[in-house]
Design an enzyme around this catalytic site. Structure first.
Site, PDB file in Angstrom:
ATOM      1  N   GLU A   1      25.336 103.836  15.986  1.00 49.13           N
ATOM      2  CA  GLU A   1      25.491 104.349  14.609  1.00 49.13           C
ATOM      3  C   GLU A   1      24.397 105.363  14.283  1.00 49.13           C
ATOM      4  OE1 GLU A   1      25.831 100.287  13.040  1.00 49.13           O
ATOM      5  OE2 GLU A   1      27.535 101.016  11.855  1.00 49.13           O
TER       6      GLU A   1
ATOM      7  N   GLU B   1      30.233  95.258  17.780  1.00 44.49           N
ATOM      8  CA  GLU B   1      29.955  94.237  16.746  1.00 44.49           C
ATOM      9  C   GLU B   1      31.036  93.173  16.646  1.00 44.49           C
ATOM     10  OE1 GLU B   1      29.517  97.450  16.440  1.00 44.49           O
ATOM     11  OE2 GLU B   1      27.678  97.895  15.336  1.00 44.49           O
TER      12      GLU B   1
ATOM     13  N   GLY C   1      24.405  99.293  16.181  1.00 47.95           N
ATOM     14  CA  GLY C   1      23.508 100.137  15.395  1.00 47.95           C
ATOM     15  C   GLY C   1      22.887 101.211  16.265  1.00 47.95           C
TER      16      GLY C   1
ATOM     17  N   ALA D   1      21.253  96.291  16.709  1.00 45.21           N
ATOM     18  CA  ALA D   1      20.478  95.493  15.759  1.00 45.21           C
ATOM     19  C   ALA D   1      19.645  94.447  16.493  1.00 45.21           C
ATOM     20  CB  ALA D   1      21.421  94.799  14.787  1.00 45.21           C
TER      21      ALA D   1
END
Ligand code: NAD
Length: 700
Positions: free
Chosen positions: A106, A126, A103, A64
């Site tokens: 992901e 995270e 992310g 992110a």
């Protein structure tokens, strides 16, 4: 616009979408939009049969864009982008080099196949920022690799190297070729020729174990959290999200993940952990020393003194592959010191933390000597001899006379004036403090103390060296105790007064432990040795007779021969060979007797009162340190406390914590304490100003 951040080309039947947003392909809005648009385009294009996602630059994606945190999220969300890839009719291959984290992993998780270069690292870090994966990581990873390994990866947050990731099933293949895109296209073509279509992660069920296996995995994970992440919400939230992956449908699990993610991302804990993450990078930048200041190359080092600190300091250099000589005043002391170093390494090997080969290499970097002539060419010398000004001056004069003109001469002193030590040499510009914390081979903090004459080159060299020897270097100025111990002093001084006023060591230690520090001031004193502070106080009383007031109980314990763990008695008693503190009625008697002598009527103290009385004076001292310019910024103080004293990272360090509770709250309590207890607790002018202006330390 999106064309800049996403490349697109077609190679035969394979469309290649390239993430190109340096430096780490952070998944900010433009990149998310670009990936989604190109996926939609490729899925609609009849000439495309398979899709490859690859990153340009240093890695696939670092995750992110943290600068978007706290702002209103802009569409498309990462979840939507991933869904387009996952639910499309054509196989999508993620090709990973460098890193695919958060992310950034992901997204590959929602792809149908994942390949990586041998040096790539993947994972869900995270939790280290106080949050949980928010784009399906907690739902897809357990389906892909099974509950237990998924819990390990998500709850610990450590990046997983490609070979291990392959073993776990986090990736499907490691490819060796130099051109990753070509490898990925070939892999996609192989899928097509084998007739393999999309393999949809959310639909996988074969890795979910039996109910018993699953229950054991959750239990184990929660035990690990209790041991290693006490007080933190995010690791438990990770476990709850993964639980949803087996107890609920994919869609409901995703909803649960979202709910937990939002709870975490809006929490003070996450704000504090994100602060700490940036703070650690910030402290490496010195505002008044240009980043491009030339530095000296450090190829060899020497350490003076092979005592408690010297041996550990030498190990840091050895571990970093820097040859280091250890100089002692006698063969006996040298043998003892080097023997302890070897025992330390052997302990790491027997605990499986180090290979024998690594130990041999490290030990091979360390040599002992009794002769100054042997260390004359060392690029840096770190002095760790007795804490005595006359000895230090003598040693520095000798070093100055022996060592080559370019050598940096550093002192590990914890209380002495670096400027006075520097004045014993003809090269004060090359003298600096390097204040290691005990045990020096373990503790990550390195308080680098700039003297009045330390040159930019010396400062920059030592700050860079800190990183090289795996330390977090923080630059501070000269004062008694520097930053960390000066603040510690204010805190333990008040803790000691509190026991005169009515508390017991075990009550205070519990309050501090529950606040999140590894231990309270009394257990810490017993561990470090009460005689250390006692001797320092005696020395200090000679040079500074008007020394500040303090409780005498600590001195009395020492007079009774209670030096802490090493004598099996201090603030607590210890069973033979044990390090577990047990409350001691004899100490309670001493405390009550002393209070009586002093005419203090002991009273019950609440936990909140104890916390405020310990923490707020510590913050107040931090405010004075900032005002005096001893610490340049609040971040420097926060990092010192997180890495040097185990201040809970989820509170962000003392100055960030002060901002969280409000400088006005801290000021009001200090003001009240000042009225009751006198000058020592007078609010710092900076604290007063901030409180009155409604500002925090980080607004100043
Ligand atoms: P120590 O007493 O364990 O070791 C000092 C060593 O220096 C001894 O082995 C001694 O033989 C040797 N030595 C004395 N004079 C010498 C000389 N002229 N030449 C060469 N060697 C000499 O002490 P320590 O705890 O390792 O502390 C060393 C320094 O580090 C002190 O300045 C201390 O304030 C500082 N320090 C200590 C700690 C700690 O927790 N112990 C933490 C931070 C800083």
């Amino acid at each position: 616009m999106t064309d800049d951040v996403v490349g697109y080309e077609q190679r035969g039947a394979v469309a290649v979408i390239t993430l190109q947003r340096p430096p780490v392909n952070a998944l900010g809005q433009p990149l998310r939009q670009g990936i989604k648009d190109r996926l939609v385009e490729a899925l609609a294009d009849g000439a495309v049969q398979a899709i490859v996602l690859v990153g340009s630059g240093r890695g696939f994606s670092g995750g992110a864009d943290i600068t978007e945190f706290g702002k209103t999220p802009q569409a498309p969300h990462l979840r939507e982008v991933i869904e387009v890839a996952e639910l499309g009719s054509k196989p999508v291959v993620a090709a990973i080099h460098g890193m695919a984290l958060g992310g950034g992993y992901e997204l590959p998780l929602g792809c149908h196949y994942r390949i990586a270069t041998p040096t790539a690292r993947v994972g869900q870090p995270e939790v280290k920022l106080g949050i949980i994966p928010g784009a399906g990581g907690t739902q897809r990873l357990p389906r892909l690799i099974g509950i237990e390994p998924a819990l390990d990866v998500i709850v610990a947050g450590d990046p997983v190297p490609a070979p291990k990731a392959l073993e776990l099933g986090m990736i499907d293949a490691i490819v060796e070729g130099a051109d990753l895109t070509a490898e990925a296209v070939a892999y996609a073509e192989g899928l097509l020729s084998d007739g393999k279509g999309p393999r949809v992660t959310r639909d996988l069920t074969d890795k979910i174990g039996t109910a018993d296996e699953v229950a054991a995995a959750f239990e184990r994970s929660r035990q690990m959290i209790a041991r290693r992440a006490r007080g933190m919400r995010a690791p438990e939230a990770c476990v709850e999200a993964v639980e949803a992956a087996i107890t609920q449908s994919f869609d409901d699990g995703m909803a649960k993940e979202r709910e937990l993610f939002l709870e975490c991302v809006q929490s003070d804990q996450s704000a504090a952990q994100r602060h700490a993450f940036f703070a650690e990078r910030e402290v490496a930048k010195i505002p008044d020393v240009p980043a491009d200041t030339p530095t000296r190359t450090i190829e060899t080092a020497a350490v003076l003194g092979a005592g408690t600190m010297g041996g550990g300091i030498a190990m840091n250099f050895a571990n970093a592959g820097i040859p280091v000589q250890v100089l002692e005043s006698s063969q006996e002391a040298l043998d003892r010191g080097l023997d302890l170093v070897r025992k330390n390494y052997a302990g790491s090997v027997s605990r499986g933390r180090m290979t024998q080969e690594k130990m041999d290499a490290a030990v091979g970097q360390i040599t002992g000597t009794l002769d100054y002539a042997d260390i004359k060419d060392a690029d840096i010398v770190i002095e760790a001899v007795f804490e005595n000004m006359d000895i230090k001056k003598e040693v520095f004069a000798k070093l100055d006379a022996t060592c080559k003109a370019e050598s940096i001469l550093a002192t590990n002193t914890s209380t002495l004036d670096v400027n006075e030590i520097a004045a014993a040499t003809g090269r004060p510009d090359k003298v600096i403090g390097t204040h290691f914390f005990s045990p020096a081979n373990v503790m990550l903090l390195l308080e680098n103390v700039r003297g009045a004459a330390s040159s930019d080159e010396t400062i920059q060299t030592v700050m860079q060296l800190s990183k090289r020897i795996n330390k977090v270097g923080v630059l501070v100025g000269v004062c008694y105790g520097f930053v960390g111990n000066r603040m510690l002093h204010a805190y333990s001084r008040e803790a000691n007064f509190l026991i005169e006023e009515g508390a017991l060591p075990q009550q205070i230690d519990k309050v501090i432990y529950d606040f999140g520090l590894p231990m309270g001031p009394f257990a810490m004193g017993d561990m470090a040795g009460l005689d250390v502070g006692w001797r320092i106080r005696q020395e200090r009383a000679k040079t500074h007779p008007s020394n500040q007031r303090y409780s005498s109980i600590g001195d009395r314990l020492c007079e009774m021969g209670r030096f802490g763990q090493k004598t099996s008695a201090g603030w607590y008693k210890y069973a033979e060979g044990s390090r577990t503190p047990e409350p001691d009625p004899e100490v309670e008697e001493l405390i009550i007797g002393t209070a009586k002598e002093l005419g203090i009527e002991r009273r019950d103290l609440s936990d909140q009162e104890i916390l405020e009385r310990c923490m707020y004076p510590l913050i107040n001292e931090g405010a004075k340190i900032l005002e005096e310019g001893i610490a340049m910024r609040p971040v420097d103080i926060d990092i010192i406390w997180i890495y040097g004293y185990g201040f809970p990272v989820y509170r962000g360090g003392p100055m960030f914590y002060a901002d969280l509770i409000g400088t006005k709250t801290v000021y009001d309590v200090m003001q009240r304490l000042h009225e009751t207890h006198g000058e020592l607790l007078k609010p710092a002018p900076l604290l007063e100003r901030l409180a009155k202006d409604g500002k925090g330390f980080y607004d100043a």
